[in-house]
Structures are given as C-alpha cells and as structure tokens.
Design a protein around this motif. Structure first.
Motif, PDB file in Angstrom:
ATOM      1  N   PRO A 216       3.371  68.451  40.790  1.00  6.67           N
ATOM      2  CA  PRO A 216       3.635  67.692  42.021  1.00  6.67           C
ATOM      3  C   PRO A 216       3.030  66.287  41.942  1.00  6.67           C
ATOM      4  N   ARG A 217       3.848  65.292  42.202  1.00  6.40           N
ATOM      5  CA  ARG A 217       3.367  63.909  42.109  1.00  6.40           C
ATOM      6  C   ARG A 217       3.694  63.115  43.372  1.00  6.40           C
ATOM      7  N   ASN A 218       3.647  63.775  44.505  1.00  5.73           N
ATOM      8  CA  ASN A 218       3.836  63.176  45.838  1.00  5.73           C
ATOM      9  C   ASN A 218       5.255  62.694  46.091  1.00  5.73           C
ATOM     10  N   GLU A 219       5.697  61.670  45.389  1.00 11.58           N
ATOM     11  CA  GLU A 219       7.047  61.146  45.623  1.00 11.58           C
ATOM     12  C   GLU A 219       8.084  61.911  44.810  1.00 11.58           C
ATOM     13  N   ASN A 362      10.645  72.121  52.343  1.00 11.32           N
ATOM     14  CA  ASN A 362       9.868  72.647  51.226  1.00 11.32           C
ATOM     15  C   ASN A 362       9.756  71.669  50.064  1.00 11.32           C
ATOM     16  N   TYR A 363      10.672  70.696  49.991  1.00 14.22           N
ATOM     17  CA  TYR A 363      10.550  69.679  48.941  1.00 14.22           C
ATOM     18  C   TYR A 363       9.274  68.879  49.149  1.00 14.22           C
ATOM     19  N   ILE A 364       8.975  68.559  50.409  1.00 12.48           N
ATOM     20  CA  ILE A 364       7.747  67.818  50.713  1.00 12.48           C
ATOM     21  C   ILE A 364       6.533  68.672  50.345  1.00 12.48           C
ATOM     22  N   GLU A 365       6.617  69.966  50.660  1.00  6.40           N
ATOM     23  CA  GLU A 365       5.494  70.852  50.340  1.00  6.40           C
ATOM     24  C   GLU A 365       5.275  70.931  48.834  1.00  6.40           C
ATOM     25  N   MET A 366       6.345  71.093  48.066  1.00  7.59           N
ATOM     26  CA  MET A 366       6.212  71.310  46.633  1.00  7.59           C
ATOM     27  C   MET A 366       5.738  70.066  45.886  1.00  7.59           C
ATOM     28  N   ARG A 367       6.232  68.884  46.301  1.00  7.65           N
ATOM     29  CA  ARG A 367       5.891  67.684  45.541  1.00  7.65           C
ATOM     30  C   ARG A 367       4.646  66.971  46.067  1.00  7.65           C
ATOM     31  N   LYS A 368       4.230  67.303  47.304  1.00 11.25           N
ATOM     32  CA  LYS A 368       3.142  66.538  47.918  1.00 11.25           C
ATOM     33  C   LYS A 368       2.064  67.416  48.550  1.00 11.25           C
ATOM     34  N   SER A 369       2.473  68.326  49.429  1.00 12.71           N
ATOM     35  CA  SER A 369       1.488  69.066  50.220  1.00 12.71           C
ATOM     36  C   SER A 369       0.546  69.899  49.361  1.00 12.71           C
ATOM     37  N   VAL A 370       1.055  70.426  48.230  1.00 13.88           N
ATOM     38  CA  VAL A 370       0.209  71.261  47.374  1.00 13.88           C
ATOM     39  C   VAL A 370      -0.955  70.473  46.775  1.00 13.88           C
ATOM     40  N   ASN A 371      -0.908  69.144  46.874  1.00 14.76           N
ATOM     41  CA  ASN A 371      -2.028  68.319  46.416  1.00 14.76           C
ATOM     42  C   ASN A 371      -3.120  68.181  47.476  1.00 14.76           C
ATOM     43  N   SER A 372      -2.840  68.656  48.684  1.00 11.65           N
ATOM     44  CA  SER A 372      -3.750  68.452  49.809  1.00 11.65           C
ATOM     45  C   SER A 372      -4.734  69.603  49.954  1.00 11.65           C
ATOM     46  N   LYS A 373      -6.012  69.268  50.126  1.00 14.46           N
ATOM     47  CA  LYS A 373      -7.030  70.292  50.348  1.00 14.46           C
ATOM     48  C   LYS A 373      -6.826  70.984  51.694  1.00 14.46           C
ATOM     49  N   LEU A 374      -6.336  70.233  52.665  1.00 18.35           N
ATOM     50  CA  LEU A 374      -6.053  70.846  53.964  1.00 18.35           C
ATOM     51  C   LEU A 374      -4.913  71.862  53.859  1.00 18.35           C
ATOM     52  N   LEU A 376      -4.109  73.586  51.145  1.00 15.99           N
ATOM     53  CA  LEU A 376      -4.642  74.750  50.429  1.00 15.99           C
ATOM     54  C   LEU A 376      -5.525  75.600  51.354  1.00 15.99           C
ATOM     55  N   LEU A 377      -6.263  74.931  52.238  1.00 15.17           N
ATOM     56  CA  LEU A 377      -7.066  75.662  53.222  1.00 15.17           C
ATOM     57  C   LEU A 377      -6.164  76.461  54.145  1.00 15.17           C
ATOM     58  N   ARG A 378      -5.070  75.838  54.584  1.00 20.19           N
ATOM     59  CA  ARG A 378      -4.112  76.522  55.458  1.00 20.19           C
ATOM     60  C   ARG A 378      -3.537  77.755  54.749  1.00 20.19           C
ATOM     61  N   LYS A 379      -3.191  77.633  53.466  1.00  7.79           N
ATOM     62  CA  LYS A 379      -2.647  78.753  52.720  1.00  7.79           C
ATOM     63  C   LYS A 379      -3.652  79.905  52.661  1.00  7.79           C
ATOM     64  N   LYS A 380      -4.928  79.557  52.434  1.00  5.96           N
ATOM     65  CA  LYS A 380      -5.952  80.597  52.359  1.00  5.96           C
ATOM     66  C   LYS A 380      -6.128  81.295  53.711  1.00  5.96           C
ATOM     67  N   LEU A 381      -6.101  80.500  54.791  1.00  6.51           N
ATOM     68  CA  LEU A 381      -6.202  81.092  56.128  1.00  6.51           C
ATOM     69  C   LEU A 381      -5.005  81.994  56.417  1.00  6.51           C
ATOM     70  N   SER A 464     -12.210  62.649  51.715  1.00  7.04           N
ATOM     71  CA  SER A 464     -12.139  63.595  50.610  1.00  7.04           C
ATOM     72  C   SER A 464     -11.198  64.756  50.906  1.00  7.04           C
ATOM     73  N   LEU A 465     -10.894  64.980  52.194  1.00  7.26           N
ATOM     74  CA  LEU A 465      -9.991  66.064  52.573  1.00  7.26           C
ATOM     75  C   LEU A 465      -8.530  65.657  52.593  1.00  7.26           C
ATOM     76  N   LYS A 466      -8.237  64.369  52.480  1.00 11.20           N
ATOM     77  CA  LYS A 466      -6.846  63.895  52.525  1.00 11.20           C
ATOM     78  C   LYS A 466      -6.128  64.234  51.221  1.00 11.20           C
ATOM     79  N   PRO A 467      -4.781  64.232  51.237  1.00 12.28           N
ATOM     80  CA  PRO A 467      -4.034  64.523  50.013  1.00 12.28           C
ATOM     81  C   PRO A 467      -4.393  63.556  48.905  1.00 12.28           C
ATOM     82  N   VAL A 468      -4.313  64.072  47.665  1.00 10.96           N
ATOM     83  CA  VAL A 468      -4.618  63.229  46.493  1.00 10.96           C
ATOM     84  C   VAL A 468      -3.571  62.141  46.376  1.00 10.96           C
TER      85      VAL A 468
END
Length: 468
Positions: A216-219, A362-374, A376-381, A464-468
């Motif tokens: 995933p590279r955001n864009e 889901n395109y946004i999730e796959m290429r961008k959201s998976v880089n976000s710590k928030l 990943l936290l949501r997925k764990k919750l 530090s919590l924002k997407p990479v």
C-alpha cells in the motif's frame, strides 16, 4: 401457468456467472441454451482481457455448493488467511481477515470457467453455442437473435432471456430500449496492469503463499495472489497519470526502487521491464442500474447488472450469489416469471448497489488505511469485540466475505458499530488524556517544565498516530 411447464431459457454469456446460472436453471428442470460470443474457452490457446486470479469467499462457495461443485473448486484453490502488508522498508505485517479458521481462496479464472461450462453441459437440458454474438431481442415475444463468426443469423424463441454478458452487456442495451432503466457508469481515474512473480529456481513460492500480499502506497498499490504453479499474479493499481509518466525502463526502475524495492528481486528486473513495457494499463468501471428486468421475459444479472471495481473481491461472489437469489425467488413464486422477475429486481438492486459502493471504499482501505495506526487499532478492537460477542458484533469484512448477510445490511450494521466505537474510543481518549494531563501537570510543577513544552510533546504524540 409457468409452473405447469418447463420453461425454455436463453442465457446470453458463457462466462463465470452465465455458466453457473445454467447449472442452477438446469437443476430446476429448465431447458437452457447458453450463447457466448467468444470461442469455447476450453479450446482457446490464450484468453485476453481478464484478470487471472479471483478471490472466492462464502457467497461464491455457497452457490458452488448448491450445484455440487464446491469441493472441486476448493481442491484447485489456495487459501489466503490474511493480508500481508509490505512496507517500503521491506517490513511485512500480517492482518488477519477474520478468525484464524476463516480464509478466502485464490482461484484461477480460466479453470473455474472451464469447470462451470463442463458442469453445465453435463445436464442434457443445456446446450452451449459459442461464437454467437447477440444482435437483438424482443422482450414481448421472447425472440432473440444472434450472428455467428461466419455471418449466419440464428434466431430462437424462449420464455426468458437472461443477460449474463458482462459489464458491456448487449442484453442490458436491449433492456434500455424496452423499459425506463436508470443507468450509471463510472470509470475511476485509476487503472491496473498485471505483472508476475515466478516460482523459485527450485519451483517453490518466493513469498508466503497463504496471504494476499499488498504493497500500500496511499495513492496507489500493488497486490499479489498465489497460483498453483508456485507463481504469484501481481496487479499494480495506479492513477492513469502515474502510468503515463513512466515512459522508459529507467523511469520504471527508478519508480520501483523507490516504491516497491522488495518486489524487484522477486519479479526479476528483466522480467519486470519486459512485461511492463509491453503492456497497457487497463481501465476499471463501476456500473449501477435499475430495474434488472423487463416484463416477464428479460433479466440481467452479474456484471451486466452491477459491475464493480475489484477491491472487495466480491464481483464474482456477488454474481454467484445472484444465482442463489434468483433460485430462491423462483421457488417462492413457483417459476412464475411475471412475479419472480420484479421481486428479483426489488430484492437484489439494493444489495448490488451497496457492494458497488463498498468496493470503491475498500480501495482506499487497501492502498492507504492499512498504513494508519488508528486503522490497525480499529481492526484489533473489531476482532476483540468479535471474539467476546460473536453473535452481536461482526466486523464489516467478516460480514461481507464470510457470511451471506445482505450487502446493504452489512453497511447499516457497520454504521451502527462505528457509532458505538466512536463513543467508546472518545470516552477512553478523554479518560486517558485527562489522566495524562493531570499527571503531566504534576510533573511540570515538580520539574518546572513549561506548558509550551508540554503541548509540543502532546502534538508529537498525536502526529505519530496519523497515517504514514
């Protein structure tokens, strides 16, 4: 009455959904003629223009099970239990799709299509006609006309014409002439190109095989699905402009060294150059329309009714589920098409449009959201709550991929869960922030740290919590 005779159905399109639909209709005892404009895929040397890999999940598996084909398909698929996220620095991080025993299957499109066609033809009531292109249909009389590759005109008269002929459906075009059909077609500004990771010199997988690999590279992003021959099919999804900016082999290697450096030794530099420079990026389209029927003699299903971008892996699964829904409704109305077709349109439209929207999301999730710590936290919750409350809290992806919950209800339940999580998270944030603020203020007083320095440190933590 339709229930007193065995209807004659023309299925236009011999692809995945058309072939499976023929199996379902034949199982009901219908006489089925399948018309496909291409040559018989089982005899073709090369098949152009379609992605090699597909992701099979619960909806598709259920449909295959209902016609006795699930075991055969699963035998020739590869389970994928999680996404494997590839960082620019070469790091890898798995994200489970659901519970440890839940997985989607990587299956070969051509092999699946061949299996479905052969299964359909095993029914004595099914006849397949290849290299027959649709010319026109009359939804009042049931007449349908085709032209062969030799220029011969072929006519037939049937009780029902079913369009399973893809995103650029000829049957849908005929429906537009016969009824007030709302139609929306959207090309997204991104395109795709298929690349490959070959097997190792010892004929082994070069990466972990039971994962859907994502860079995933955001864009933009690249994904890879495993094949039975130990290779991976890679698909690069990017805006058209980025593709067009890569004009030379040097541009290509600079781009891959910057964005996907760990993939180069896997693909092989020369193979990458050869495939990329000889290929063209292909467009992706999303199609919504309504209704899916006209009168009691015309119906569209699969991509003809709801083509979607591929980012939820539900295109085939939704098309296969169409066959289940039609079968259930035909049971309900005892094969009376005058009642069953309107009911199918009403039932399926809301769900098909919902999964088209989810695929875009889901395109946004796959290429961008998976880089976000928030994220990943949501997925764990999500997974934690799913473990504690398995019957009342089900993550969105689990609902879509591992249940047959209606698509529009998946979205509604996700919204409700989001509202709950937002309240819980904000309550936790206020509690933590309040506690931290109280503690930090005590520290500031004790160590004489300025309030300005304190706020700077809080900002650094937030960043530090924002997407990479």
């Amino acid at each position: 009455m339709m229930s007193e005779k065995k209807p004659h159905v023309a299925v236009v399109g011999g692809g995945l959904v058309g072939a499976l639909n023929a199996c379902f209709l034949a199982k009901r005892g219908f006489k089925v003629d399948v018309y496909e404009k291409r040559e018989d895929i089982r005899k073709a040397e090369h098949v152009k223009g379609r992605s090699i890999n597909l992701a099979l999940s619960t909806r598709g598996r259920t449909a295959l099970r209902m016609v006795g084909l699930e075991d055969e398909v699963i035998k020739n698929g590869i389970p994928m239990h999680a996404r494997m996220i590839h960082g620019v620095d070469g790091s890898r991080q798995p994200i489970l799709y659901g519970k440890k025993d839940q997985f989607i299957m990587s299956v070969d499109r051509r092999k699946l299509n061949e299996l479905l066609l052969s299964a359909a033809e095993k029914n004595p009531s099914v006849t397949c006609f290849f290299e027959h292109k649709l010319v026109g249909c009359d939804f009042k009389t049931g007449e349908v006309e085709f032209i062969t590759n030799e220029g011969k005109r072929v006519k037939n008269k049937v009780d029902l014409i079913v369009g399973n002929d893809g995103a650029f459906s000829g049957v849908r075009k005929e429906l537009m002439k016969a009824t007030l059909l709302d139609f929306q077609q959207q090309y997204i500004p991104h395109s795709y190109m298929e690349l490959t990771i070959p097997p190792s010199p010892t004929n082994e997988f070069l990466m972990e095989k039971n994962y859907l690999h994502i860079w995933p590279r955001n864009e933009f992003m690249m994904i890879a699905l495993p094949n039975l021959d130990k290779s991976f099919t890679c698909t690069l999804f990017m805006p058209f402009k980025i593709f067009s900016d890569i004009k030379t082999e040097e541009d290509l290697m600079n781009f891959f060294n910057d964005k996907f450096p760990d993939s180069i030794p896997l693909m092989g530099e020369e193979t990458l150059k050869e495939i990329y420079m000889s290929s063209k990026p292909l467009p992706m389209v999303s199609i919504k329309c309504s209704p899916y029927h006209v009168g009691d003699k015309g119906l569209i299903m699969g991509d003809a009714a709801h083509a979607m971008v591929p980012f939820y892996g539900q295109g085939m699964n939704a098309g296969f589920e169409d066959c289940i829904v039609l079968d259930e409704i035909l049971d309900m109305y005892q094969n009376d098409f005058s009642k069953a077709l309107p009911a199918y349109s009403k039932t399926r439209t809301v769900d098909a449009q919902a999964i088209c929207d989810l695929a875009m999301y889901n395109y946004i999730e796959m290429r961008k959201s998976v880089n976000s710590k928030l994220f990943l936290l949501r997925k764990k919750l999500d997974n934690l709550l799913f473990t504690i409350f398995p019957n009342s809290w089900i993550p969105l992806y689990t609902m879509v991929a591992f249940t047959r919950t209606r698509y529009h209800l998946c979205i509604e339940r996700r919204k409700h869960q989001d509202e709950i999580l937002t309240k819980v998270l904000w309550s936790g944030v206020f509690f933590i922030v309040g506690g931290c603020a109280f503690s930090l203020l005590k520290i500031c007083n004790q160590k004489e740290i300025s309030f300005h320095d304190l706020t700077d440190r809080v900002v650094e933590l937030w960043e530090s919590l924002k997407p990479v």
